[in-house]
Write a protein that holds these residues in place. Structure first.
Motif, mmCIF file in Angstrom:
data_model
loop_
_atom_site.group_PDB
_atom_site.id
_atom_site.type_symbol
_atom_site.label_atom_id
_atom_site.label_comp_id
_atom_site.label_asym_id
_atom_site.label_seq_id
_atom_site.Cartn_x
_atom_site.Cartn_y
_atom_site.Cartn_z
ATOM 1 N N GLY A 24 0.793 -1.229 0.000
ATOM 2 C CA GLY A 24 0.000 0.000 0.000
ATOM 3 C C GLY A 24 0.818 1.268 0.000
ATOM 4 O O GLY A 24 0.266 2.367 0.065
ATOM 5 N N LEU A 25 2.133 1.157 -0.054
ATOM 6 C CA LEU A 25 3.001 2.349 -0.040
ATOM 7 C C LEU A 25 2.943 3.062 -1.394
ATOM 8 O O LEU A 25 3.059 2.431 -2.435
ATOM 9 N N ASP A 26 2.744 4.401 -1.360
ATOM 10 C CA ASP A 26 2.763 5.184 -2.609
ATOM 11 C C ASP A 26 4.176 5.233 -3.164
ATOM 12 O O ASP A 26 5.134 5.278 -2.403
ATOM 13 N N ASN A 27 4.276 5.323 -4.469
ATOM 14 C CA ASN A 27 5.568 5.516 -5.127
ATOM 15 C C ASN A 27 6.608 4.491 -4.677
ATOM 16 O O ASN A 27 7.752 4.828 -4.450
ATOM 17 N N GLU A 29 7.294 1.729 -6.471
ATOM 18 C CA GLU A 29 7.916 1.066 -7.622
ATOM 19 C C GLU A 29 9.363 1.500 -7.714
ATOM 20 O O GLU A 29 9.648 2.672 -7.521
ATOM 21 N N PRO A 30 10.293 0.606 -7.973
ATOM 22 C CA PRO A 30 10.139 -0.798 -8.382
ATOM 23 C C PRO A 30 10.259 -1.800 -7.239
ATOM 24 O O PRO A 30 10.411 -2.988 -7.498
ATOM 25 N N LEU A 31 10.160 -1.346 -5.976
ATOM 26 C CA LEU A 31 10.442 -2.263 -4.870
ATOM 27 C C LEU A 31 9.201 -3.018 -4.400
ATOM 28 O O LEU A 31 9.312 -3.958 -3.617
ATOM 29 N N ALA A 32 8.023 -2.604 -4.866
ATOM 30 C CA ALA A 32 6.792 -3.243 -4.395
ATOM 31 C C ALA A 32 6.589 -4.572 -5.121
ATOM 32 O O ALA A 32 5.846 -4.673 -6.096
ATOM 33 N N ILE A 33 7.274 -5.585 -4.641
ATOM 34 C CA ILE A 33 7.214 -6.925 -5.234
ATOM 35 C C ILE A 33 6.765 -7.882 -4.126
ATOM 36 O O ILE A 33 7.344 -7.879 -3.039
ATOM 37 N N ARG A 218 10.337 4.554 0.341
ATOM 38 C CA ARG A 218 9.834 5.489 -0.666
ATOM 39 C C ARG A 218 11.001 6.272 -1.286
ATOM 40 O O ARG A 218 11.068 6.427 -2.505
ATOM 41 N N ASN A 219 11.925 6.733 -0.444
ATOM 42 C CA ASN A 219 13.080 7.468 -0.971
ATOM 43 C C ASN A 219 13.994 6.569 -1.802
ATOM 44 O O ASN A 219 14.521 6.967 -2.843
ATOM 45 N N LEU A 220 14.190 5.341 -1.316
ATOM 46 C CA LEU A 220 15.043 4.396 -2.045
ATOM 47 C C LEU A 220 14.452 4.084 -3.416
ATOM 48 O O LEU A 220 15.163 4.067 -4.430
ATOM 49 N N ALA A 221 13.147 3.871 -3.446
ATOM 50 C CA ALA A 221 12.480 3.617 -4.729
ATOM 51 C C ALA A 221 12.654 4.828 -5.646
ATOM 52 O O ALA A 221 12.852 4.674 -6.856
ATOM 53 N N GLY A 222 12.630 6.034 -5.063
ATOM 54 C CA GLY A 222 12.814 7.253 -5.852
ATOM 55 C C GLY A 222 14.202 7.325 -6.474
ATOM 56 O O GLY A 222 14.361 7.719 -7.633
#
Ligand code: ZN
Length: 298
Positions: A24-27, A29-33, A218-222
């Protein structure tokens, strides 16, 4: 062609649910696996669920996992145990003989680099035990990037925002994820192989701190999204991997037995992904690919 290996400490493939900060975390991607879901990710990355247990009972740990990733030697199998923290003497010997930096140098694949920033204090008050990456860089005789390099836009701190460096009194500017990605992308463009290491994920996992975990992820995904935008994926492979699970399950303060996500983007992604089953396959896949593809792309 060239390769960026983006190492993330303590990120496994977990299930959805209230203990997984990625659910459910915004932004994200690409870690939401997530386990039991389709392994699609942005920029057509190939997700390889990767075994971090390496045939040895017990929870996978950082020293043995990182040494395995950086050498291609199945360290838990060879030594008979997983080891946390920093590499011991037996692991340091393996690093000093087999590290990816040495293998690439011997094969004539240069220039190669470690993108992380080191402080003068690290060298002045050198800790008795050092990380697998530090040992590998030293054994290969590669220069460390320092705070002056960070100031000049030529190094990235392990906390890529520079927040932790500023708290230690260093005069560096705060960076957004996109700014950190630009610096790392520029280092990647000058090298055949670049390693970057990030370990705040493992810390947040041990702390079981959901809010910190969400912010970090979120920052890492960014940063990763910024890299994928700024790196020439026709010429470069971006490979993300981890040493063991942790942050994906905050119900426990321990590492998990989950597989870790190795994600491969860009040049030669299929052939690299096809070579990877366990953490011991990462270094051979990179070394073989860089030798086979050759090229004066840098
Ligand atoms: Zn840990």
């Amino acid at each position: 062609m060239s390769v960026l290996l983006f190492f993330i400490d303590g990120l496994g493939i977990g299930s959805r649910g209230p203990f997984n900060p990625l659910d459910g975390l915004d932004n994200a991607e690409p870690l939401a696996i997530f386990r039991d879901e389709e392994l699609n990710t942005i920029h057509d990355g190939i997700v390889v669920p990767t075994d971090a247990s390496l045939g040895v009972e017990g929870r996978p740990q950082s020293a043995s996992g990182q040494t395995t990733i950086l050498t291609g030697v199945n360290v838990p199998d060879q030594l008979g145990y997983h080891k946390q923290g920093f590499p011991n003497k037996a692991m340091l010997e393996i690093i000093r003989e087999h590290s990816i930096f040495l293998q690439l140098t011997r094969a004539g694949v240069t220039p190669i680099t470690f993108a992380n920033t080191y402080t003068e204090r690290f060298f002045n008050e050198r800790p008795r035990w050092v990380s697998a990456t530090t040992a590998a860089v030293e054994a290969a005789g590669l220069p460390f990037r320092k705070v002056a390099d960070n100031q000049a836009g030529r190094a990235v701190f392990h906390d890529f925002t520079n927040q932790a460096l500023i708290e230690r009194g260093e005069e560096v500017a705060l960076r957004t994820p996109d700014e950190a990605a630009a610096v790392l992308a520029s280092i990647v463009s000058e090298n055949r192989f670049t390693l970057y290491e990030y370990f705040m994920t493992d810390k947040a996992g041990h702390a079981q701190d959901m809010e910190a975990a969400k912010l970090i992820l979120r920052n890492l995904a960014g940063v990763i999204r910024g890299l994928l935008k700024q790196i020439d994926l026709n010429q470069t492979s971006v490979i993300l991997t981890s040493d063991h699970g942790n942050i994906e399950d905050l119900s426990s303060r321990n590492h998990t037995l989950n597989k870790v996500p190795t994600i491969v983007w860009g040049a030669a992604k299929e052939s690299i992904a096809n070579r990877i089953k366990t953490l011991a396959d990462i270094t051979p896949a990179i070394v073989q690919t860089l030798i086979e593809e050759g090229g004066a792309s840098v």
